[in-house]
Design a protein around this motif. Structure first.
Motif, PDB file in Angstrom:
ATOM      1  N   VAL A 119       0.834  -1.206   0.000  1.00 33.30           N
ATOM      2  CA  VAL A 119       0.000   0.000   0.000  1.00 33.30           C
ATOM      3  C   VAL A 119       0.862   1.246   0.000  1.00 33.30           C
ATOM      4  CG1 VAL A 119      -1.635   1.367   1.351  1.00 33.30           C
ATOM      5  CG2 VAL A 119      -2.022  -1.080   1.044  1.00 33.30           C
ATOM      6  N   ARG A 120       1.912   1.240   0.798  1.00 32.34           N
ATOM      7  CA  ARG A 120       2.811   2.401   0.846  1.00 32.34           C
ATOM      8  C   ARG A 120       3.548   2.584  -0.479  1.00 32.34           C
ATOM      9  NH1 ARG A 120       6.284   1.724   6.266  1.00 32.34           N
ATOM     10  NH2 ARG A 120       6.123  -0.461   5.651  1.00 32.34           N
ATOM     11  N   THR A 121       3.938   1.465  -1.089  1.00 30.25           N
ATOM     12  CA  THR A 121       4.615   1.554  -2.393  1.00 30.25           C
ATOM     13  C   THR A 121       3.703   2.182  -3.435  1.00 30.25           C
ATOM     14  OG1 THR A 121       6.014  -0.370  -1.952  1.00 30.25           O
ATOM     15  CG2 THR A 121       5.681   0.226  -4.268  1.00 30.25           C
ATOM     16  N   LEU A 122       2.446   1.755  -3.477  1.00 25.74           N
ATOM     17  CA  LEU A 122       1.503   2.274  -4.471  1.00 25.74           C
ATOM     18  C   LEU A 122       1.111   3.723  -4.186  1.00 25.74           C
ATOM     19  CD1 LEU A 122      -0.807  -0.851  -4.945  1.00 25.74           C
ATOM     20  CD2 LEU A 122       1.046  -0.037  -6.426  1.00 25.74           C
ATOM     21  N   GLN A 123       1.117   4.108  -2.918  1.00 28.89           N
ATOM     22  CA  GLN A 123       0.848   5.512  -2.584  1.00 28.89           C
ATOM     23  C   GLN A 123       1.990   6.401  -3.058  1.00 28.89           C
ATOM     24  OE1 GLN A 123       0.284   5.189   1.664  1.00 28.89           O
ATOM     25  NE2 GLN A 123      -1.949   5.032   1.489  1.00 28.89           N
ATOM     26  N   ARG A 124       3.188   5.850  -3.032  1.00 29.36           N
ATOM     27  CA  ARG A 124       4.366   6.602  -3.449  1.00 29.36           C
ATOM     28  C   ARG A 124       4.554   6.569  -4.967  1.00 29.36           C
ATOM     29  NH1 ARG A 124       7.464   3.827  -0.700  1.00 29.36           N
ATOM     30  NH2 ARG A 124       8.392   2.488  -2.290  1.00 29.36           N
ATOM     31  N   ASN A 125       4.209   5.452  -5.580  1.00 29.08           N
ATOM     32  CA  ASN A 125       4.414   5.261  -7.015  1.00 29.08           C
ATOM     33  C   ASN A 125       3.079   5.338  -7.744  1.00 29.08           C
ATOM     34  OD1 ASN A 125       5.155   4.426  -9.599  1.00 29.08           O
ATOM     35  ND2 ASN A 125       6.582   2.871  -8.861  1.00 29.08           N
ATOM     36  N   LYS A 126       2.645   6.532  -8.063  1.00 31.50           N
ATOM     37  CA  LYS A 126       1.340   6.742  -8.693  1.00 31.50           C
ATOM     38  C   LYS A 126       1.283   6.142 -10.099  1.00 31.50           C
ATOM     39  CE  LYS A 126      -0.201   9.116  -5.187  1.00 31.50           C
ATOM     40  NZ  LYS A 126      -1.218   8.537  -4.266  1.00 31.50           N
ATOM     41  N   SER A 127       2.395   6.181 -10.813  1.00 31.78           N
ATOM     42  CA  SER A 127       2.395   5.645 -12.178  1.00 31.78           C
ATOM     43  C   SER A 127       2.196   4.132 -12.166  1.00 31.78           C
ATOM     44  CB  SER A 127       3.698   6.004 -12.898  1.00 31.78           C
ATOM     45  OG  SER A 127       4.821   5.466 -12.223  1.00 31.78           O
ATOM     46  N   LEU A 128       2.786   3.442 -11.201  1.00 31.14           N
ATOM     47  CA  LEU A 128       2.595   1.995 -11.082  1.00 31.14           C
ATOM     48  C   LEU A 128       1.152   1.680 -10.736  1.00 31.14           C
ATOM     49  CD1 LEU A 128       3.578  -0.917 -10.970  1.00 31.14           C
ATOM     50  CD2 LEU A 128       4.310  -0.505  -8.596  1.00 31.14           C
TER      51      LEU A 128
END
Length: 251
Positions: A119-128
């Motif tokens: 969840v934290r990764t996706l919050q940080r990586n909007k393009s992903l």
């Protein structure tokens, strides 16, 4: 050679053929270098377990530590060069995201991996996040009670998947054999929806290892007569299955 060993070798060759029918991707081998000749003097160094070429100056986790939430279980590490170790982090992160999305709900640990790390990764990586949303679609699947239900299907990043699985196999090969995979061998990776029924009968021929609380299970066999032949089966969180094998390039 004893009849038992002969039968095992036949079964392993049959297993590789069955896995190859599922899916295969050739991976060109890297040259193994164990010494450097300079000014007529041989300097011996420990080779990287992943590339087999450069000097190992650090340790790499196989499978990658990114796929384990805290507290992590006892991890397997192998000698690695900085290029192989540091250059893999992006692929490891992608593998973690797709694996956790597939495995969440399967166990408390898998759900924790998704909530605490993905969840934290996706919050940080909007393009992903946007890429995953664009490539996802609803699918009808059969649940454990035999009823159809709608679930979200996510298309894996195949490059990240194969890169991580190949690196893991190379690292585990070194971990168990204490040698780098030979330069005249090639490694092939396959995707599996599950462990194929047709190979379940010979799974007992493979050695099984478990990392953590069933977070990763893998089975392997390295042929003692010719270590270029090996077979690997992986079960990640009881949700994602993949495999690979090695063989001489002239096979």
């Amino acid at each position: 050679m004893s009849r038992k060993k002969t039968n095992i070798e036949k079964e392993i060759r049959a297993l590789k053929k069955r896995l190859a029918k599922k899916q295969s991707r050739k991976r060109k081998v890297r040259i193994v270098a164990r010494s450097v000749i300079s000014k007529s003097k041989t300097v011996i160094f420990d080779p990287c377990a992943i590339c087999g070429v450069r000097e190992a100056t650090t340790r790499d986790h196989v499978p990658p530590k990114a796929i384990f939430p805290q507290p992590r279980p006892t991890m397997i590490t192998v000698p690695a060069c900085s290029e192989c170790n540091n250059g893999a982090s992006d692929f490891d992160d992608l593998f973690k995201v797709y694996l956790s999305m597939q495995a969440t709900g399967k166990s408390e640990i898998a759900t924790r991996l998704f909530k605490e790390r993905t969840v934290r990764t996706l919050q940080r990586n909007k393009s992903l996040l946007a890429k995953i949303k664009a490539e996802s679609k609803s699918l009808l699947v059969e649940n454990t009670e035999g009823e159809s239900e709608e679930k979200l299907g996510v298309l894996w990043d195949s490059e990240a998947h194969d890169h991580v699985v190949e690196r893991t196999i190379r690292g585990l090969y070194y971990h168990h054999s204490k040698k780098v995979l030979a330069n005249d061998a090639e490694l092939k990776v396959q995707w599996l929806k599950s462990i194929p029924e047709e190979i379940e009968s010979i799974l007992e021929l493979l050695t099984e290892q478990v990392i953590g609380d069933d977070q990763v299970r893998y089975k392997y066999y390295i042929a003692p007569e010719d270590p270029r032949h090996s077979v690997w089966l992986f079960d990640f969180y009881g949700a994602h299955y993949t495999s690979g094998y090695t063989e001489p390039t002239d096979s």
